[in-house]
Design a protein around this motif. Structure first.
Motif, short mmCIF file in Angstrom:
data_model
loop_
_atom_site.label_atom_id
_atom_site.label_comp_id
_atom_site.label_asym_id
_atom_site.label_seq_id
_atom_site.Cartn_x
_atom_site.Cartn_y
_atom_site.Cartn_z
N HIS A 43 -7.90 9.49 -3.58
CA HIS A 43 -6.60 9.23 -2.96
C HIS A 43 -5.50 9.80 -3.84
O HIS A 43 -5.67 9.92 -5.05
CB HIS A 43 -6.41 7.72 -2.76
CG HIS A 43 -5.41 7.40 -1.72
ND1 HIS A 43 -4.09 7.14 -2.02
CD2 HIS A 43 -5.52 7.35 -0.37
CE1 HIS A 43 -3.44 6.92 -0.89
NE2 HIS A 43 -4.28 7.04 0.12
N THR A 44 -4.36 10.12 -3.25
CA THR A 44 -3.29 10.77 -4.01
C THR A 44 -2.13 9.84 -4.38
O THR A 44 -1.25 10.25 -5.12
CB THR A 44 -2.71 11.96 -3.21
OG1 THR A 44 -2.17 11.48 -1.98
CG2 THR A 44 -3.76 13.01 -2.97
N SER A 45 -2.13 8.61 -3.89
CA SER A 45 -0.98 7.74 -4.17
C SER A 45 -0.93 7.36 -5.65
O SER A 45 -1.93 7.38 -6.36
CB SER A 45 -1.05 6.47 -3.32
OG SER A 45 -2.07 5.61 -3.79
N GLU A 46 0.27 7.00 -6.08
CA GLU A 46 0.45 6.60 -7.47
C GLU A 46 -0.36 5.35 -7.80
O GLU A 46 -0.97 5.27 -8.87
CB GLU A 46 1.94 6.34 -7.74
CG GLU A 46 2.25 6.09 -9.19
CD GLU A 46 3.75 5.96 -9.45
OE1 GLU A 46 4.11 5.13 -10.31
OE2 GLU A 46 4.53 6.68 -8.82
N GLN A 47 -0.39 4.40 -6.90
CA GLN A 47 -1.09 3.14 -7.15
C GLN A 47 -2.60 3.29 -7.11
O GLN A 47 -3.31 2.69 -7.91
CB GLN A 47 -0.66 2.08 -6.14
CG GLN A 47 -1.35 0.75 -6.36
CD GLN A 47 -0.93 -0.31 -5.36
OE1 GLN A 47 -0.10 -0.07 -4.49
NE2 GLN A 47 -1.49 -1.49 -5.49
N TYR A 81 -12.51 -0.68 -3.65
CA TYR A 81 -13.50 -0.35 -2.62
C TYR A 81 -12.89 -0.49 -1.24
O TYR A 81 -12.98 0.40 -0.40
CB TYR A 81 -14.73 -1.25 -2.76
CG TYR A 81 -15.54 -1.36 -1.50
CD1 TYR A 81 -16.43 -0.34 -1.14
CD2 TYR A 81 -15.41 -2.44 -0.65
CE1 TYR A 81 -17.16 -0.43 0.02
CE2 TYR A 81 -16.15 -2.53 0.51
CZ TYR A 81 -17.02 -1.53 0.85
OH TYR A 81 -17.73 -1.60 2.00
N ALA A 82 -12.25 -1.63 -0.99
CA ALA A 82 -11.68 -1.90 0.33
C ALA A 82 -10.59 -0.90 0.68
O ALA A 82 -10.54 -0.39 1.81
CB ALA A 82 -11.13 -3.33 0.38
N PHE A 83 -9.73 -0.59 -0.27
CA PHE A 83 -8.66 0.37 -0.01
C PHE A 83 -9.23 1.74 0.32
O PHE A 83 -8.85 2.36 1.31
CB PHE A 83 -7.69 0.48 -1.19
CG PHE A 83 -6.63 1.52 -0.93
CD1 PHE A 83 -5.48 1.18 -0.23
CD2 PHE A 83 -6.80 2.82 -1.36
CE1 PHE A 83 -4.52 2.15 0.05
CE2 PHE A 83 -5.84 3.80 -1.08
CZ PHE A 83 -4.70 3.45 -0.38
N TYR A 84 -10.11 2.23 -0.52
CA TYR A 84 -10.67 3.58 -0.32
C TYR A 84 -11.42 3.69 1.01
O TYR A 84 -11.22 4.64 1.77
CB TYR A 84 -11.56 3.97 -1.49
CG TYR A 84 -10.80 4.65 -2.60
CD1 TYR A 84 -10.94 6.01 -2.83
CD2 TYR A 84 -9.92 3.94 -3.42
CE1 TYR A 84 -10.22 6.65 -3.84
CE2 TYR A 84 -9.20 4.56 -4.42
CZ TYR A 84 -9.35 5.92 -4.63
OH TYR A 84 -8.64 6.55 -5.62
N HIS A 85 -12.26 2.72 1.30
CA HIS A 85 -13.02 2.77 2.56
C HIS A 85 -12.10 2.63 3.76
O HIS A 85 -12.24 3.36 4.74
CB HIS A 85 -14.09 1.68 2.57
CG HIS A 85 -15.30 2.05 1.78
ND1 HIS A 85 -16.55 2.16 2.34
CD2 HIS A 85 -15.45 2.38 0.47
CE1 HIS A 85 -17.42 2.52 1.41
NE2 HIS A 85 -16.77 2.65 0.28
N GLY A 86 -11.18 1.69 3.69
CA GLY A 86 -10.26 1.48 4.81
C GLY A 86 -9.38 2.68 5.06
O GLY A 86 -9.17 3.09 6.21
N HIS A 87 -8.86 3.26 3.99
CA HIS A 87 -7.93 4.38 4.17
C HIS A 87 -8.66 5.65 4.62
O HIS A 87 -8.12 6.39 5.45
CB HIS A 87 -7.12 4.65 2.91
CG HIS A 87 -5.99 5.59 3.18
ND1 HIS A 87 -4.83 5.20 3.82
CD2 HIS A 87 -5.87 6.92 2.99
CE1 HIS A 87 -4.04 6.25 3.97
NE2 HIS A 87 -4.65 7.30 3.47
N LEU A 88 -9.85 5.90 4.11
CA LEU A 88 -10.57 7.09 4.58
C LEU A 88 -10.97 6.93 6.05
O LEU A 88 -10.87 7.88 6.83
CB LEU A 88 -11.79 7.39 3.71
CG LEU A 88 -12.45 8.75 3.98
CD1 LEU A 88 -11.49 9.91 3.72
CD2 LEU A 88 -13.70 8.92 3.16
N THR A 89 -11.37 5.73 6.43
CA THR A 89 -11.69 5.48 7.83
C THR A 89 -10.45 5.72 8.70
O THR A 89 -10.52 6.38 9.74
CB THR A 89 -12.21 4.04 8.03
OG1 THR A 89 -13.38 3.85 7.22
CG2 THR A 89 -12.55 3.77 9.48
N GLU A 90 -9.31 5.19 8.28
CA GLU A 90 -8.06 5.40 9.02
C GLU A 90 -7.75 6.89 9.15
O GLU A 90 -7.39 7.38 10.23
CB GLU A 90 -6.91 4.69 8.31
CG GLU A 90 -5.56 4.97 8.94
CD GLU A 90 -4.40 4.50 8.08
OE1 GLU A 90 -3.31 4.34 8.64
OE2 GLU A 90 -4.57 4.31 6.86
#
Length: 119
Positions: A43-47, A81-90
């Protein structure tokens, strides 16, 4: 902790993802993901950027993204894990909804996930 996109054309789906990341035209461009020199995605976001990486694997009827940490990095948290999976799915639903039939996330690591760096 694999993310699996079920599709009849997994190579084409991966290529479409890469092309949307690399395209110059702002309309339809994916700016929230980047491809590393090793062919992984983060992911590219700062956070959330570079907290973990997805390693793509093309299967017969699926495109699989296995999660790997930053080399020398700490164990991947449930939140990461949740962020990466959720955002890639989105991202895939927004850009490629006609190119796959369903997406599946595993709740626990699979044999191909590297949940803590060995280096």
């Amino acid at each position: 902790m694999a993310l699996i996109f079920h599709t009849s054309e997994p190579k084409a789906l991966l290529k479409s993802f890469e092309e949307k990341i690399d395209q110059d035209e702002p309309k339809g461009q994916i700016r929230t993901w980047k491809k590393t020199k090793k062919g992984n995605f983060t992911h590219t976001s700062e956070q959330w950027g570079s907290k973990a990486f997805f390693r793509p694997k093309v299967g017969a009827d699926r495109l699989i993204f296995n999660m790997i940490p930053l080399v020398g990095g700490k164990r991947i948290s449930v939140e990461e894990y949740a962020f990466y999976h959720g955002h890639l799915t989105e991202t895939f639903i927004v850009h490629f909804d006609s190119k796959f039939t369903k997406a599946t996330s595993t709740a626990k690591p699979t044999d191909n996930d590297l949940m803590k760096s060995d280096k």
